[in-house]
Design a protein around this motif. Structure first.
Motif, short mmCIF file in Angstrom:
data_model
loop_
_atom_site.label_atom_id
_atom_site.label_comp_id
_atom_site.label_asym_id
_atom_site.label_seq_id
_atom_site.Cartn_x
_atom_site.Cartn_y
_atom_site.Cartn_z
N GLY A 1 43.63 84.78 57.37
CA GLY A 1 43.84 84.20 58.69
C GLY A 1 44.18 85.28 59.71
O GLY A 1 44.13 86.48 59.43
N GLU A 2 44.56 84.84 60.89
CA GLU A 2 44.88 85.78 61.96
C GLU A 2 45.78 85.10 62.97
O GLU A 2 46.06 83.90 62.87
CB GLU A 2 43.61 86.28 62.65
N GLY A 3 46.23 85.87 63.95
CA GLY A 3 47.08 85.28 64.97
C GLY A 3 47.32 86.23 66.11
O GLY A 3 46.80 87.35 66.15
N GLU A 4 48.14 85.77 67.06
CA GLU A 4 48.46 86.58 68.23
C GLU A 4 49.79 86.13 68.81
O GLU A 4 50.08 84.93 68.88
CB GLU A 4 47.36 86.43 69.28
N LEU A 5 50.59 87.10 69.18
CA LEU A 5 51.83 86.85 69.90
C LEU A 5 51.69 87.39 71.31
O LEU A 5 51.13 88.47 71.51
CB LEU A 5 53.02 87.53 69.22
N TYR A 6 52.22 86.65 72.26
CA TYR A 6 52.18 87.06 73.66
C TYR A 6 53.61 86.90 74.18
O TYR A 6 54.14 85.78 74.23
CB TYR A 6 51.21 86.16 74.41
N LYS B 1 59.64 98.19 70.35
CA LYS B 1 60.15 98.89 69.18
C LYS B 1 60.11 97.99 67.93
O LYS B 1 59.99 98.49 66.80
CB LYS B 1 61.59 99.37 69.41
N LEU B 2 60.21 96.68 68.14
CA LEU B 2 60.18 95.75 67.01
C LEU B 2 58.90 95.89 66.20
O LEU B 2 58.88 95.61 64.99
CB LEU B 2 60.31 94.30 67.50
N PHE B 3 57.82 96.28 66.83
CA PHE B 3 56.52 96.30 66.17
C PHE B 3 56.04 97.70 65.83
O PHE B 3 54.87 97.91 65.55
CB PHE B 3 55.50 95.55 67.02
N GLU B 4 56.96 98.65 65.84
CA GLU B 4 56.63 99.98 65.37
C GLU B 4 56.69 100.00 63.84
O GLU B 4 57.65 99.54 63.25
CB GLU B 4 57.60 101.02 65.95
N GLY B 5 55.67 100.55 63.19
CA GLY B 5 55.65 100.58 61.74
C GLY B 5 55.23 99.24 61.15
O GLY B 5 54.81 98.32 61.85
N GLU B 6 55.32 99.12 59.84
CA GLU B 6 54.89 97.90 59.14
C GLU B 6 55.81 96.73 59.49
O GLU B 6 57.04 96.81 59.32
CB GLU B 6 54.90 98.11 57.62
N THR B 7 55.23 95.64 59.98
CA THR B 7 56.00 94.50 60.44
C THR B 7 55.45 93.21 59.84
O THR B 7 54.26 92.91 59.96
CB THR B 7 55.95 94.40 61.98
N LEU B 8 56.32 92.46 59.19
CA LEU B 8 55.97 91.19 58.57
C LEU B 8 56.64 90.07 59.34
O LEU B 8 57.84 90.11 59.60
CB LEU B 8 56.43 91.17 57.11
N LEU B 9 55.86 89.05 59.71
CA LEU B 9 56.39 87.91 60.45
C LEU B 9 56.40 86.68 59.55
O LEU B 9 55.40 86.37 58.88
CB LEU B 9 55.54 87.64 61.69
N THR B 10 57.52 85.98 59.55
CA THR B 10 57.68 84.80 58.69
C THR B 10 58.25 83.64 59.50
O THR B 10 58.81 83.83 60.59
CB THR B 10 58.60 85.10 57.50
N GLU C 1 49.02 93.92 63.31
CA GLU C 1 47.92 94.88 63.15
C GLU C 1 47.75 95.80 64.36
O GLU C 1 47.40 96.95 64.22
CB GLU C 1 46.60 94.14 62.88
N SER C 2 47.99 95.27 65.54
CA SER C 2 47.86 96.10 66.73
C SER C 2 48.80 95.59 67.82
O SER C 2 49.16 94.41 67.85
CB SER C 2 46.41 96.09 67.25
N VAL C 3 49.19 96.52 68.68
CA VAL C 3 50.13 96.20 69.76
C VAL C 3 49.56 96.75 71.07
O VAL C 3 49.11 97.89 71.12
CB VAL C 3 51.51 96.82 69.49
N VAL D 1 47.30 89.63 61.33
CA VAL D 1 46.46 89.21 60.22
C VAL D 1 47.38 88.54 59.21
O VAL D 1 48.54 88.95 59.05
CB VAL D 1 45.70 90.41 59.58
N SER D 2 46.90 87.50 58.57
CA SER D 2 47.74 86.78 57.62
C SER D 2 48.03 87.63 56.39
O SER D 2 47.40 88.68 56.16
CB SER D 2 47.07 85.47 57.21
N GLY D 3 48.97 87.19 55.58
CA GLY D 3 49.37 87.95 54.40
C GLY D 3 48.23 88.32 53.49
O GLY D 3 48.27 89.35 52.81
N GLU D 4 47.18 87.48 53.47
CA GLU D 4 46.02 87.79 52.64
C GLU D 4 45.33 89.07 53.08
O GLU D 4 44.58 89.67 52.33
CB GLU D 4 45.03 86.62 52.67
#
Length: 348
Positions: A35-40, A49-58, A69-71, A88-91
């Motif tokens: 899957g995929e998504g977007e935050l605005y 700074k929250l999205f620097e490096g590997e970031t997992l959203l739950t 994936e991108s900022v 991008v989803s966990g998959e």
């Protein structure tokens, strides 16, 4: 929609913040692909700074997860700067790996082939640098039919998705705070039990699409050898005559030689046939309904129906059929929350 931000720290994800003031959220999950998504949201030094490096959203209301994936920061002197985060989803973790060496899985159920692929390339690969220490497989449910599969040089996500579609199985990656878990599941047939129709005032604007431009019903799979000595296997979904549509599959990298020696000709041909069936399954007639569910009749997503389930759909024009819930799009913005299902994979 409350979203928790988890950062990779010393080889494990830790919750560091919560996002509850997003301007808009798009969260898309799919049955047998990523899957995929977007935050605005408003761009500030803290949010960037929250999205620097590997970031997992739950989230607490679903076991689906997203990876940033991108900022992008968009400046606007009038309305304020905005931060756009593509997800991008966990998959999507699976697309970080390929199958670098030939792997053959003989007489194994579809679910177990998928889990063997993740085990061999993520959980316990021969090259330990490829391993993800907090990734594991869920226990087997015995899903799918027995198949013969050989894989070389394929992207892991693409191959797992191909097999899952041919087997009509779904897969997902969830996170419980400690482990990322890969699991395989199968939707439930709820035709006649769950019905979406404008007549019942539970289906809003819809879009119907039927596409046969990339549809194949038969495949000739060419394996090892050259000229008249090349092994070629034909496979079909049973369609004949005018409606038969053929394609050619170049499988020269599929070999009868394995770590255990040379496999019998019959077993090798079964592997080629499986590759043909995967191609046919991925080129089925594309029948897709997209419709906004109106929550007026008591059907609750996650309770009465879920991703992968087969439901009844009545859209008028005689288009009354059963369809699989292949994708769920959740949108939350200034207009509120919407749940938009994509219904597809209808038998044609």
């Amino acid at each position: 929609m409350e979203i928790y931000v988890n950062k990779l720290v010393s080889g494990a994800f830790e919750r560091v913040s919560v996002l509850d003031t997003c301007i808009s959220v798009i969260w898309i999950t799919r049955y047998n692909s990523a899957g995929e998504g977007e935050l605005y949201l408003a761009a500030t030094e803290e949010t960037v700074k929250l999205f620097e490096g590997e970031t997992l959203l739950t989230r607490t209301d679903t076991d689906s997860v997203m990876l940033a994936e991108s900022v992008e920061v968009q400046t606007d002197p009038e309305d304020g700067d905005r931060l756009i985060v593509k997800l991008v989803s966990g998959e999507g973790i699976l697309k970080r790996r390929i199958v670098p060496a030939q792997k053959t899985y003989s007489s194994v159920k579809g679910e177990n082939v998928l889990k063997a692929l993740t085990a061999d390339n993520i959980i316990s690969p021969s090259d330990s640098t490829r391993a993800i220490s907090f990734f594991k497989n869920a226990a087997s449910h015995g899903l799918g039919t027995t198949i013969q599969v050989q894989v070389t040089g394929k992207n892991l996500l693409e191959k797992i998705s191909e097999i899952a579609k041919e087997q009509k199985l779904g897969f997902k990656v969830s996170w419980d705070g400690t482990w990322m878990t890969f699991d395989v599941y199968q939707g439930t047939d709820k035709t006649g039990e769950v019905i979406f129709s404008p007549d019942f005032e539970n289906l809003g604007a819809t879009n119907y699409e039927l596409d046969t431009s990339q549809h194949y019903t038969a495949a000739y799979v060419a394996g090892q050898g050259q000229g008249l000595d090349r092994v070629i296997v034909g496979t079909t979904d049973g369609t004949t005559g005018f409606e038969r549509r053929e394609t050619w599959v170049d499988a020269r990298n599929t070999s009868s030689q394995t770590e255990g020696g040379s496999m019998p000709a019959e077993e090798y041909e079964e592997i080629l046939e499986q590759q043909g069936q995967e191609v046919i399954a991925s080129h089925a007639v594309k029948v897709k309904f997209e419709g906004q569910i109106l929550d007026v009749t008591g059907y609750v997503y996650g309770v009465d129906y879920g991703l992968g389930d087969i439901v009844s759909v009545q859209t008028g024009y005689g288009l009354n059929t059963s369809a699989r819930v292949s994708e769920i799009t959740e949108v939350e913005d200034e207009n509120g929350y919407k749940l938009i299902p994509t219904l597809s994979e209808t038998e044609v």
